[in-house]
Write an enzyme that holds these catalytic residues in place. Structure first.
Site, PDB file in Angstrom:
ATOM      1  N   HIS A 258       1.727   4.898   8.553  1.00 35.33           N
ATOM      2  CA  HIS A 258       1.252   3.862   7.629  1.00 35.33           C
ATOM      3  C   HIS A 258       0.240   2.936   8.314  1.00 35.33           C
ATOM      4  CE1 HIS A 258       4.117   4.345   4.219  1.00 35.33           C
ATOM      5  NE2 HIS A 258       4.836   4.940   5.150  1.00 35.33           N
TER       6      HIS A 258
ATOM      7  N   GLU B  53      -1.688   0.813   6.865  1.00 38.46           N
ATOM      8  CA  GLU B  53      -1.681  -0.495   6.176  1.00 38.46           C
ATOM      9  C   GLU B  53      -0.544  -1.375   6.661  1.00 38.46           C
ATOM     10  OE1 GLU B  53      -0.395   2.195   4.953  1.00 38.46           O
ATOM     11  OE2 GLU B  53       1.555   1.580   4.158  1.00 38.46           O
TER      12      GLU B  53
ATOM     13  N   CYS C  90       1.510   8.742   3.546  1.00 38.01           N
ATOM     14  CA  CYS C  90       2.917   9.050   3.330  1.00 38.01           C
ATOM     15  C   CYS C  90       3.112   9.784   1.999  1.00 38.01           C
ATOM     16  CB  CYS C  90       3.748   7.767   3.436  1.00 38.01           C
ATOM     17  SG  CYS C  90       5.510   8.079   3.626  1.00 38.01           S
TER      18      CYS C  90
END
Lengths: 274, 996
Positions: free
Chosen positions: A235, A237, A105
């Protein structure tokens, strides 16, 4: 075997450091250090001591001059205390040493704006692509299907079959290039490792909201030619456990989230190669 | 000489910002333009060489892939009209600040005092438009003239002038620092003029109390010794006005109230706050005994409860209504970053884990005329939504829960509720994390942003109604990045034990923060000349009460000050020692050597006797509508799904990052297409644990039109019911009350004050009655009591509103339940009883009625069924659950069905109804908003166990989930009364706000 060490940089508006470090640990890193940018500037922390650099999500400097622009400028010009070495030099050495960099990002925005992606012909300081305002003109938080290019050199997407479902959360994620040749090279070298697609991962799409930002060729993530430097708007994570999936209460899902593979692959690469 | 650097998009690159402005011009102003393109302008007031200028323009200021730049040469071309919009002098310019930092990195030279970068935006508009129309676009959409300036040029004048002239919006104030005294030995009229002209918001009684203080011989004697005259200084008067403002002192909630319940029975209430709110918590805690989980209530910036052995939960909800009415973007942005500082400044400091937002607006499509000072509801909507988006997203705090409520009376003042929760270590360096103290001799330190004229009189201005002369300076613009940097530093300083006490600088600025901190140790001595300023020329009183944002005040032990300041420097955070905490009993302000305020704390904090407010309840009677029975209610259902209060808010919610920090378990949207509305949020704040925080809220202002007691009761029940629906535990749950009222104090302007005060009394009684039964301690809250607009002719008062926020725990997040139906064949149950309670409902509102039969909450029955449901949920018996609120059973069932993507068949004949048989009708069963009801689906093989778990409670099997796509309801006479495809219902629900 090497003790695999991951570094997550925070400060000046980075927001995803905790979950990025958590994902690194779950993925197999022996150490995941969250370092504030000021610790790099004072020399307390040096990139040289780590194998995997996470430039993660957030709003560096509020994205005030365009996403990640001010940080790109800072890393280029601000020198580490007691030396004349800007962080940029440490970064180039890090890449040159065969280590791994993942930009997620805001971190992806930072990498392209510094020129570190796609870095065609190993030129890591010339900007040839950008990430700009979503076609809708709006920030979006939604989950997207990402088709993986199995022929991509990316270390991180190895072994993913078909694609991966991850959240995007950005206002400036529309991928654009400076010239048709750049796009051609990205495609020919299979550097566009992730593309927004339909739910079956059958084909890239330009349709909103499957393609949430109107990216050229539906590009969601790219890597450099070594496959060790990668950036993506989604994302990984944020999906390391099934309860993070938006439909976990209605679908049969494995315990582990699909985003974890990026970190597993990174840890495995470090342990085998560094 | 200042330079203009203009950044243009390359011709072939789309301009989403310009396209959005074009859409908004069409959407909100009903005007048509051919094209809008935009240019970013940096006015650089920094001496730079031409090489440096070039490097700045080509480097940090522009993106070579999509943009070009021009230096001191107008770049605009191909337009009919140009509008350039920039900030007024002194207004926070975040991009300008970042641009200045970028120049410093690039040149290696930090900016000197007075140097700066200022940003503006050029809108290049094409189309055949008159000057008058352009003016309307400029002032109606592009520019908020309160904080921004604009310039309009047509193409010909642009060419003639060679572009837009360079303008540097630097604050030019004469650097003359003065302290004045104010003569209070004057007539009553003159006292009131002093209060009014100075935006002090002090009443005549209060002015006379101050007058009396300064007449006191002892006071005079002390002042003489210090070289102070018998008259108050402006610094003292401002400090008193701020401390005694309604906003800071909560005078209405502390008042002595004479309450007449309408039957002639009167009651004397000494402080609503003490009698109901504090008493609720005290009684709940006493009943909980050793299971009490409250750690710090009412005394700090936010409430603190236990989460587990290692962590505590912190929660606070604030409002920022008045500033949002004037500058929706800046007001709302400041609202969210401001409330962030509350949990952060609670105890020794907390990490922020989520935000919640509730907005109350008038119809964004409002077409009737509005009083001149009021912004159109669509601008308020857009500005507030964007302000909270930037504040929350940029701070990296997920926005997990919220709602938007519409009522045209909110045109008078929008309500902007912003909440933030935090997680605090149970123990910090060997001491409880929620406790802090100050030792005389500790240094007073301010960190974060600098002080300017922004936000002066915020506390006093919001203590008055909005009027034509509401001050410009009361508005501030937040800066999430400066605050984020400060938090990054302070949380690390906390763990190194570098400070003893922390609190936020919000309303009232240093006057409030240091004034309150002084109570901890018994005094303070501050040199206001040490405070870092944005620009020179602030008078001492301005420094003291400025509400410039992103500042915290701390008590740092002298032995830690070097380490504290050194660390602040390393993290790029400004920290300044302003003085020393003392035990002198005095709030002592100096400017250099000169004493400018010397106020005994006993007078500052205890000098104000309670107000005396009359309250007289009178049950309003509305015409009772007669509902003609219909054979089919499909149209009514679709109308409800399309009503502003019920329709999907997805276009807003998707603009808020609700997943950052990685702990999201139940997201705002759920279901097969990720678009069904969740009841509450579940968040795992600790990523390697499944213990979760659950939060929900209730709000139902329309019921105030019938009885604010039941408005409050329903808000409490709705908050708890949402929380329970997803799986929140009833053993560790707390509430926060946020009252937003119209002025309830009897005066010439408010002849109906006693009725409005009675409404407030009744809402408080409900709070006590229900929270004690639900075992819901109130841990924090806030009141905002002057939500009226008055311009001398038109008065608009908001409906009295209680936002009831709920926070608690769920032991195992993996047991959470969402509202979407899961699979065909599942059985549909309705927990709770349905009554003829259409009064104040969305259904009657749609038909233009209010009615009288407001829903009444049976707390004992509700609690029993919530407990039984929670056990069923924990035993894994629940497939889905959705709470019934606006629009009743029909709306809840339709939402669950289209969220899950399976049809639902219901039989109204099976719904448990209580009341006279004559009142039982299809319309009542479909749309009544009776409280405490949950719509649950259960797998057939678990049905018996589920029914057993709910035994003893009202729980009726009313239908089943089907394999098809139809939503069908059978009426009391056995015929179908609703029949629709899921797609059409979903479309009705999604369409109204999709494009906003």
């Amino acid at each position: 075997m090497t003790k695999a060490k991951a570094l997550v940089i925070t400060g000046n508006g980075t927001n995803c450091e905790t979950e990025a470090a958590h994902a690194c640990r779950l993925g197999g890193f022996d150490e995941a250090r969250i370092a504030h940018i000021s610790e790099l500037m004072t020399g307390e922390v040096s990139l040289d001591d780590y194998h995997f650099l996470n430039l993660t999500g957030g709003f560096l400097d509020g994205d005030d001059l365009g996403s990640a622009k001010a940080q790109a400028n800072r890393l280029r010009y601000a020198a580490v205390a007691g030396s004349n070495e800007p962080i940029l030099e440490q970064l180039l050495r890090f890449i040159g040493d065969g280590k791994l960099v993942l930009g997620v990002c805001n971190g992806f925005q930072l990498l392209v704006k510094m020129g570190m992606l796609p870095a065609l012909g190993s030129d890591y300081v010339k900007q040839t692509a950008t990430l700009t305002y979503n076609a809708s003109g709006r920030f979006q938080d939604r989950w997207c299907y990402l088709k993986v290019d199995a022929s991509s050199p990316s270390v991180y997407t190895r072994g993913i079959e078909g694609g991966v479902y991850l959240p995007i959360r950005h206002g400036e994620g529309k991928f654009l290039v400076d010239a048709p040749e750049t796009l051609e090279a990205i495609e020919n070298k299979h550097l566009a490792c992730l593309k927004y697609s339909d739910a079956n991962y059958s084909a890239p799409t330009m349709e909103f909201p499957e393609n949430p930002n109107g990216s050229t060729n539906a590009i969601a993530g790219i890597c450099d030619e070594t496959g060790r430097v990668m950036g993506l708007m989604p994302h990984p994570e944020a999906f390391v456990h099934r309860t993070q999936h938006p439909r976990w209460t209605r679908e049969e899902l494995p315990e582990e989230g699909a985003g974890l593979v990026f970190f597993r692959n990174a840890a495995q690469y470090v342990k085998q190669n560094l | 000489m200042p330079h203009r650097i203009e950044i243009t998009l390359k011709d072939e690159v789309r301009d989403p910002r310009g396209e959005r402005i074009k859409r908004e011009i069409e959407h909100f102003l009903h005007l048509s333009v051919d094209q809008v393109r935009t240019i970013d302008v940096y006015t650089v007031d920094v001496p730079l060489s031409s090489e440096e200028l070039e490097a700045v323009a080509a480097g940090p200021f522009s993106d070579p892939v999509i943009q070009g730049y021009s230096i001191d040469r107008a770049a605009a071309h191909g337009f009919d009209w140009l509008v350039e919009v920039g900030f007024r002098p002194g207004v926070t310019d975040n991009v300008g600040r970042t641009a200045g930092e970028a120049i410093a990195y690039l040149t290696g030279r930090p900016l000197s005092a007075g140097e700066g970068v200022y940003t503006s935006v050029q809108y290049l508009i094409s189309g055949k438009l008159s000057a008058e129309v352009i003016e309307k676009i400029a002032t109606g959409l592009l520019c908020n003239t309160l904080i921004q300036r604009y310039q309009v040029l047509d193409a010909a004048s642009f060419r003639a002038k060679g572009g837009v002239a360079t303008f540097v919006p630097k604050v030019q104030v004469e650097a003359k620092v003065e302290v004045n005294t104010v003569d209070l030995e004057v007539s009553d009229e003159e006292l009131m003029r002093i209060s009014r002209d100075g935006v002090l918001a002090l009443t005549l009684d209060e002015m006379k109390i101050i007058q009396a203080h300064y007449r006191d011989a002892k006071v005079r004697e002390t002042r003489e010794k210090l070289g102070l005259g018998a008259q108050p200084t402006d610094v003292e008067l401002e400090a008193l006005a701020q401390t005694w403002s309604e906003h800071c002192k909560h005078k209405i909630f502390s008042a002595d109230v004479e309450y007449d319940d309408g039957t002639g029975k009167t009651e004397k209430i000494n402080s609503l706050f003490k009698s109901y709110i504090q008493k609720t918590t005290a009684d709940v805690r006493a009943a909980l005994g050793d299971k009490d989980f409250c750690l710090s209530v009412f005394k700090d910036n936010a409430g603190v409860i236990r989460f587990n052995d290692d962590w505590s939960l912190v929660f606070k909800v604030e409002t920022h209504n008045s500033p949002s009415a004037l500058d929706p973007y800046g007001g709302a942005l400041t609202g969210i970053v401001g409330v962030n500082r509350d949990p952060f400044g609670t105890g020794k400091g907390a990490k922020l884990i989520f935000n919640t937002d509730v907005f109350c607006f008038a119809d964004p499509f409002y077409e009737k005329p509005l009083p001149t000072r009021l912004l159109h509801p669509s601008r308020i909507f857009e500005g507030v939504v964007e302000g909270v988006e930037h504040g929350g997203n940029k701070s990296g705090i997920p926005t997990v829960n919220g709602s938007i409520v519409f009522d045209d009376r909110f045109a008078g003042k929008p309500l902007v509720f912003c909440g933030t929760a935090g997680l605090m270590p149970a123990t910090v360096n060997g001491e409880p994390g929620h406790q802090k103290r100050i030792v005389p001799g500790d240094l007073i330190v301010m960190t974060g942003g600098r002080i300017g004229k922004d936000g002066i009189h915020g506390a006093t201005f919001s203590s008055e109604e909005l009027n034509e002369n509401s001050p410009v300076s009361a508005v501030q613009i937040g800066d999430p990045i400066t605050q984020k940097r400060m938090f990054d530093f302070l949380i690390r300083a906390r763990d190194k034990n570098l400070y003893r006490f922390i609190t936020d600088n919000g309303a009232g600025g240093l006057s409030s923060s240091i004034g309150e901190m002084s109570e901890e140790c018994g005094g303070c001595q501050v040199d206001l000349s040490k405070a870092p300023l944005k620009y020179p020329g602030l008078a001492p009183w301005e420094i003291l009460i400025s509400e410039a944002q992103e500042r915290m005040s701390l008590a740092v032990p002298p032995e830690q000050i070097d380490a504290f300041l050194e660390m602040a420097k390393r993290f790029g955070v400004e920290a300044t020692v302003l003085g020393t905490f003392t035990d002198s009993g005095i709030f002592h302000m100096l400017y250099g050597e000169q004493t400018v305020a010397y106020l005994p704390l006993s007078f500052l904090h205890g000098g104000l006797p309670p107000m005396q407010i009359p309250a007289r309840w009178e049950q309003p009677v509305h015409p009772e509508p007669t509902l003609t029975p219909a054979a089919d209610y499909t149209g009514d259902l679709k109308g409800l799904l399309s009503s502003l209060n019920i329709c999907s808010k997805e276009s807003v919610v998707r603009r808020y990052d609700h997943e950052v920090q990685g702990g999201s378990v139940v997201k705002p949207f759920t279901g097969v297409a990720n678009d069904g509305p969740s009841d509450a949020a579940v968040v795992r704040p600790i990523l390697d644990s499944f213990e979760a925080v659950v939060t929900g809220h209730g709000i139902s202002p329309r019921y105030s039109d019938i009885d604010a007691y039941h408005m409050a009761a329903n808000a409490i029940d709705e908050g708890l019911r949402n929380y329970v629906a997803v799986g929140g535990s009833l053993d560790l749950v707390a509430g926060l009350d946020n009252f937003c009222w119209c002025d309830p104090v009897l005066s010439e302007r408010t002849p109906d004050g006693p009725y409005k005060m009675a409404q407030l009394v009744r809402a408080n009684k409900a709070l006590y009655d229900y929270c004690t039964v639900f075992s819901l301690p109130l841990i924090s809250g806030k009141d905002s009591m002057k939500n009226d607009f008055y311009d001398g002719t038109t008065k608009i008062s908001i409906p009295p509103t209680l936002l009831f926020s709920v926070i608690g725990k769920m032991e195992d997040a993996r047991k959470a339940v969402t509202m979407d139906v899961k699979r065909p064949g599942d059985l549909v149950y309705l927990i709770g009883v349905t009554r003829n309670e259409l009064g104040g409902s969305e259904y009657l509102a749609q038909k233009g009625h209010v009615g009288n039969s407001v829903p009444k909450v049976d707390a004992q029955a509700a609690l029993a069924s919530y407990r039984a449901y929670h056990k069923a949920l924990n035993d894994g018996l629940v497939a889905s659950c959705h709470d019934l609120s606006d629009g009743g059973l029909a709306v809840a069932a339709a939402e669950s069905a289209f969220a899950g993507g399976y049809g639902v068949q219901l039989d109204l004949g099976k719904v448990a109804f209580a009341g006279a048989a004559a009142e039982k009708s299809d319309a009542v069963l479909l749309f009544s908003e009776s409280a405490s009801r949950l719509l649950v689906t259960v797998r057939p093989e678990k049905a018996a166990a589920f029914e057993a778990a709910l035994a003893g409670n009202v729980c009726a099997k009313i239908g089943e989930v089907r394999g098809d796509q139809s939503f069908a309801v059978t009426g009391l006479n056995g015929a179908g009364v609703v029949k629709a495809q899921l797609a059409e219902l979903k479309e009705a629900w999604q369409a109204p706000l999709r494009e906003l």
